[in-house]
Write a protein that holds these residues in place. Structure first.
Motif, PDB file in Angstrom:
ATOM      1  N   ASP A   4       0.890  -1.179   0.000  1.00  0.00           N
ATOM      2  CA  ASP A   4       0.000   0.000   0.000  1.00  0.00           C
ATOM      3  C   ASP A   4       0.925   1.224   0.000  1.00  0.00           C
ATOM      4  O   ASP A   4       1.431   1.633   1.026  1.00  0.00           O
ATOM      5  N   ILE A   5       1.161   1.785  -1.177  1.00  0.00           N
ATOM      6  CA  ILE A   5       2.233   2.760  -1.359  1.00  0.00           C
ATOM      7  C   ILE A   5       1.682   4.183  -1.284  1.00  0.00           C
ATOM      8  O   ILE A   5       0.732   4.546  -1.988  1.00  0.00           O
ATOM      9  N   SER A   6       2.323   4.993  -0.433  1.00  0.00           N
ATOM     10  CA  SER A   6       1.908   6.382  -0.280  1.00  0.00           C
ATOM     11  C   SER A   6       2.820   7.341  -1.050  1.00  0.00           C
ATOM     12  O   SER A   6       2.444   8.492  -1.291  1.00  0.00           O
ATOM     13  N   ASP A   7       4.003   6.890  -1.431  1.00  0.00           N
ATOM     14  CA  ASP A   7       4.913   7.705  -2.248  1.00  0.00           C
ATOM     15  C   ASP A   7       5.774   6.766  -3.072  1.00  0.00           C
ATOM     16  O   ASP A   7       6.661   6.086  -2.544  1.00  0.00           O
ATOM     17  N   TYR A   8       5.509   6.736  -4.379  1.00  0.00           N
ATOM     18  CA  TYR A   8       6.211   5.812  -5.268  1.00  0.00           C
ATOM     19  C   TYR A   8       7.678   6.183  -5.484  1.00  0.00           C
ATOM     20  O   TYR A   8       8.437   5.390  -6.031  1.00  0.00           O
ATOM     21  N   ARG A   9       8.087   7.383  -5.097  1.00  0.00           N
ATOM     22  CA  ARG A   9       9.468   7.813  -5.325  1.00  0.00           C
ATOM     23  C   ARG A   9      10.222   8.024  -4.015  1.00  0.00           C
ATOM     24  O   ARG A   9      11.278   8.651  -4.005  1.00  0.00           O
ATOM     25  N   GLY A  10       9.689   7.497  -2.936  1.00  0.00           N
ATOM     26  CA  GLY A  10      10.356   7.622  -1.648  1.00  0.00           C
ATOM     27  C   GLY A  10      10.623   6.251  -1.043  1.00  0.00           C
ATOM     28  O   GLY A  10       9.943   5.272  -1.364  1.00  0.00           O
ATOM     29  N   ILE A  11      11.624   6.172  -0.175  1.00  0.00           N
ATOM     30  CA  ILE A  11      11.962   4.925   0.515  1.00  0.00           C
ATOM     31  C   ILE A  11      11.353   4.953   1.917  1.00  0.00           C
ATOM     32  O   ILE A  11      11.429   5.965   2.627  1.00  0.00           O
ATOM     33  N   MET A  12      10.747   3.849   2.321  1.00  0.00           N
ATOM     34  CA  MET A  12      10.141   3.751   3.636  1.00  0.00           C
ATOM     35  C   MET A  12      11.194   3.960   4.731  1.00  0.00           C
ATOM     36  O   MET A  12      12.279   3.376   4.672  1.00  0.00           O
ATOM     37  N   ASP A  13      10.844   4.745   5.723  1.00  0.00           N
ATOM     38  CA  ASP A  13      11.787   5.039   6.798  1.00  0.00           C
ATOM     39  C   ASP A  13      12.276   3.768   7.487  1.00  0.00           C
ATOM     40  O   ASP A  13      13.442   3.685   7.882  1.00  0.00           O
ATOM     41  N   ASP A  14      11.406   2.792   7.639  1.00  0.00           N
ATOM     42  CA  ASP A  14      11.801   1.530   8.278  1.00  0.00           C
ATOM     43  C   ASP A  14      12.972   0.874   7.560  1.00  0.00           C
ATOM     44  O   ASP A  14      13.780   0.165   8.179  1.00  0.00           O
ATOM     45  N   PHE A  15      13.061   1.091   6.239  1.00  0.00           N
ATOM     46  CA  PHE A  15      14.057   0.392   5.434  1.00  0.00           C
ATOM     47  C   PHE A  15      15.337   1.183   5.224  1.00  0.00           C
ATOM     48  O   PHE A  15      16.348   0.632   4.775  1.00  0.00           O
ATOM     49  N   GLY A  16      15.297   2.485   5.478  1.00  0.00           N
ATOM     50  CA  GLY A  16      16.489   3.297   5.277  1.00  0.00           C
ATOM     51  C   GLY A  16      16.199   4.540   4.458  1.00  0.00           C
ATOM     52  O   GLY A  16      15.087   5.083   4.479  1.00  0.00           O
ATOM     53  N   THR A  17      17.182   4.969   3.697  1.00  0.00           N
ATOM     54  CA  THR A  17      17.078   6.199   2.925  1.00  0.00           C
ATOM     55  C   THR A  17      17.287   5.912   1.440  1.00  0.00           C
ATOM     56  O   THR A  17      17.703   4.815   1.060  1.00  0.00           O
ATOM     57  N   MET A  18      17.032   6.928   0.612  1.00  0.00           N
ATOM     58  CA  MET A  18      17.307   6.771  -0.810  1.00  0.00           C
ATOM     59  C   MET A  18      18.801   6.546  -1.034  1.00  0.00           C
ATOM     60  O   MET A  18      19.198   5.787  -1.940  1.00  0.00           O
ATOM     61  N   ALA A  19      19.634   7.180  -0.225  1.00  0.00           N
ATOM     62  CA  ALA A  19      21.083   6.950  -0.342  1.00  0.00           C
ATOM     63  C   ALA A  19      21.420   5.487  -0.056  1.00  0.00           C
ATOM     64  O   ALA A  19      22.283   4.894  -0.726  1.00  0.00           O
ATOM     65  N   ASP A  20      20.730   4.875   0.927  1.00  0.00           N
ATOM     66  CA  ASP A  20      20.931   3.446   1.199  1.00  0.00           C
ATOM     67  C   ASP A  20      20.532   2.622  -0.013  1.00  0.00           C
ATOM     68  O   ASP A  20      21.231   1.684  -0.415  1.00  0.00           O
TER      69      ASP A  20
END
Length: 551
Positions: free
Chosen positions: A51-67
């Motif tokens: 259930d995606i709220s932002d298709y261009r963002g990484i979930m905080d639980d999983f880390g960051t876009m840099a990760d």
């Protein structure tokens, strides 16, 4: 890979992207070419990331876009590829599009989703949700219902709206330009609904799949997606397509390359479902498995490409379902792996499968986390007054949490998955079943997988050969050949926990009749056959694969 359950790096009990990076060498050693990453996008986690709220963002639980960018670089640096999960039949109800859509009937985003007025004071039609209950949710702000084929927090996107399609194609292009190697497309054959959204026959709440699976415009939409996005990149695409036949699949994954590369079909996943569907588990029969696999092997040969799998994040563990997860766990896990890797198509290995991880002895509903399971239990037991023990038995057999328990890395606390409290209980058998032990044991399931993968990369007949059943009526042995040019592969699989006599139609080993490529038991002189119809004694869950000499 189910990232929430793979490897936690920071002790919060949730698997994350840095944890994945720390185990890439393990995947490389196994022989993996491509990693399919279940969703890591921003999500409120009603359906664990689907259930995606932002298709261009990484979930905080999983880390960051840099990760994530580091993950992609590390995967590519090891010669592997990464495909992302594309979930575009629906979004989260917390996505900015939906927040706008529900704000008023006049909002420009209203038509991004499927809204309908009530029908005689009830839902717009009688479809039931795949996750239990009605497929419609009333929204008091505008006085209409929105369609959700899954959770009420997963409103369906309106693919009839060209603006929606353009938004999706733009998002896909954004990820491909970042360097990913393709997409696994979640329930992609549900994106087109029948015009008018007619009710299904029968009860007030009935299965409406005939009106939303393989719908009237689905191939048009996928050809458009291919033309505008997919064809412009050297990538891999696989569509999840419940309810398809081989002829359907040959359209989705046609040899012309105008839609997808391959699809996931579900026929063999439904063999142990009774009249009541998934939550009505029943025994399965080998003759039915043979018929289903044979239909797909012959039906797609030369027309389209098969996906090969026996479990994933949505299905119970294969050794518990199709093998014996007790006294013959190792033998049956190796036999099933042999089956998976000696058919035409691309094998998909789900995390922990290569260790022989098993289903879980859930004590009660409080141990479960999956929205599908929780909804079903509430509907049948809490509200419906059903039998708790019967429903829990079905959950232990078919529940999705069986596959989502944390990856079992070692004998350390929580199987080495986390130093914190895991989001879902670890299977208590981790002290016996774990990667550390498997890597150290040269006869382990893990190393058997390595051999199978290496064989596929060595013998083209295993990948491309045509399939022919050998023992169609045998209720215990599944035997078949694969043929490519002058090469013929002969596979024998004992699907029982007993020693079974089998008359081989081919001379094997003795007299130079063939070469034993792999077996999950030692094969000695007493097991060789020299003449036609010589009796072989196949031990419990024994698997043998021979490369026969050209006649």
């Amino acid at each position: 890979m189910y990232p929430r359950s793979f490897k936690d790096s920071n002790g919060d009990g949730i698997g994350d992207i840095p944890g994945i990076i720390s185990k890439l060498d393990y995947l490389k050693e196994l022989g993996v070419d491509v990693i399919w990453l279940s969703p890591v996008y921003q999500s409120p986690n009603d359906d664990n990331g689907y259930d995606i709220s932002d298709y261009r963002g990484i979930m905080d639980d999983f880390g960051t876009m840099a990760d994530w960018e580091k993950l992609l670089a590390e995967v590519h640096g090891r010669g592997m590829k990464l495909i992302m999960d594309l979930v575009v039949n629906h979004s989260s109800d917390e996505h900015a599009w939906f927040l706008e859509s529900r704000s008023s009937k006049e909002n420009p985003y209203r038509d991004y989703y499927i809204w309908r007025p009530s029908r005689d004071g009830q839902e717009p039609n009688n479809w039931t949700s795949i996750f239990s209950g009605p497929a419609w949710e009333y929204d008091g702000q505008t006085g209409e219902y929105y369609l959700h084929l899954f959770s009420r927090k997963q409103p369906d996107l309106n693919w009839e709206n060209p603006k929606v399609r353009e938004e999706i194609y733009d998002m896909m292009t954004w990820w491909l330009d970042k360097g990913i190697d393709g997409f696994r497309m979640d329930v992609i054959n549900m994106i087109s609904k029948t015009e008018g959204l007619p009710s299904a026959g029968g009860d007030r709440y009935a299965w409406g799949g005939d009106y939303f699976m393989n719908g009237p415009r689905v191939h048009e939409f996928l050809r458009e997606m291919n033309e505008k996005v997919l064809s412009r990149y050297d990538i891999m695409t696989v569509g999840e397509t419940p309810g398809v036949t081989p002829d359907d699949a040959a359209r989705y994954a046609n040899a012309d390359g105008t839609e997808l590369n391959m699809v996931f079909q579900f026929e063999h996943m439904e063999l142990d479902s009774g009249w009541g569907g998934k939550w009505d588990p029943c025994g399965w029969k080998l003759k039915d498995l043979k018929a289903t696999i044979g239909r797909w092997q012959t039906g797609l040969h030369g027309r389209a490409w098969n996906s090969l799998y026996l479990n994933n994040h949505d299905q119970p563990r294969m050794v518990s379902r199709f093998g014996n997860d007790r006294e013959y766990r190792v033998e049956s896990a190796k036999m099933l792996a042999t089956f998976l890797h000696t058919l035409e198509g691309t094998p998909y290995i789900y995390q922990g499968e290569e260790l022989g991880m098993t289903n879980v002895p859930f004590k009660g509903i409080e141990d479960c986390r999956d929205v599908e399971t929780l909804n079903m239990y509430r509907e049948r037991v809490t509200e419906g007054g059903g039998n708790h023990d019967e429903v829990m038995n079905a959950i232990r057999i078919k529940g999705r949490d069986n596959a989502r328990t944390p990856m079992q890395w070692s004998t350390e606390a929580n199987a080495g998955f986390t130093t914190g409290t895991p989001w879902l209980h670890v299977n208590p058998n981790y002290t016996e079943i774990n990667a550390e032990a498997a890597l150290a044991d040269t006869d382990s399931i893990f190393h058997y997988y390595r051999k199978l993968i290496a064989l596929r990369k060595t013998h083209p007949v295993i990948v491309y050969g045509s399939y022919e059943i050998v023992s169609e009526e045998d209720e215990r042995i599944y035997a078949y050949t694969r043929t490519l040019g002058n090469d013929r592969l002969f596979v024998m699989l004992n699907f029982t926990g007993e020693t079974v006599s089998f008359a081989s139609p081919y001379p094997l080993l003795a007299g130079g009749g063939g070469e034993l490529l792999i077996a999950n038991y030692p094969v000695g002189e007493g097991s060789e056959t020299s003449g036609l119809d010589a009796e072989l004694q196949l031990r419990p869950f024994e698997a043998r694969v021979y490369l026969l000499k050209a006649v």
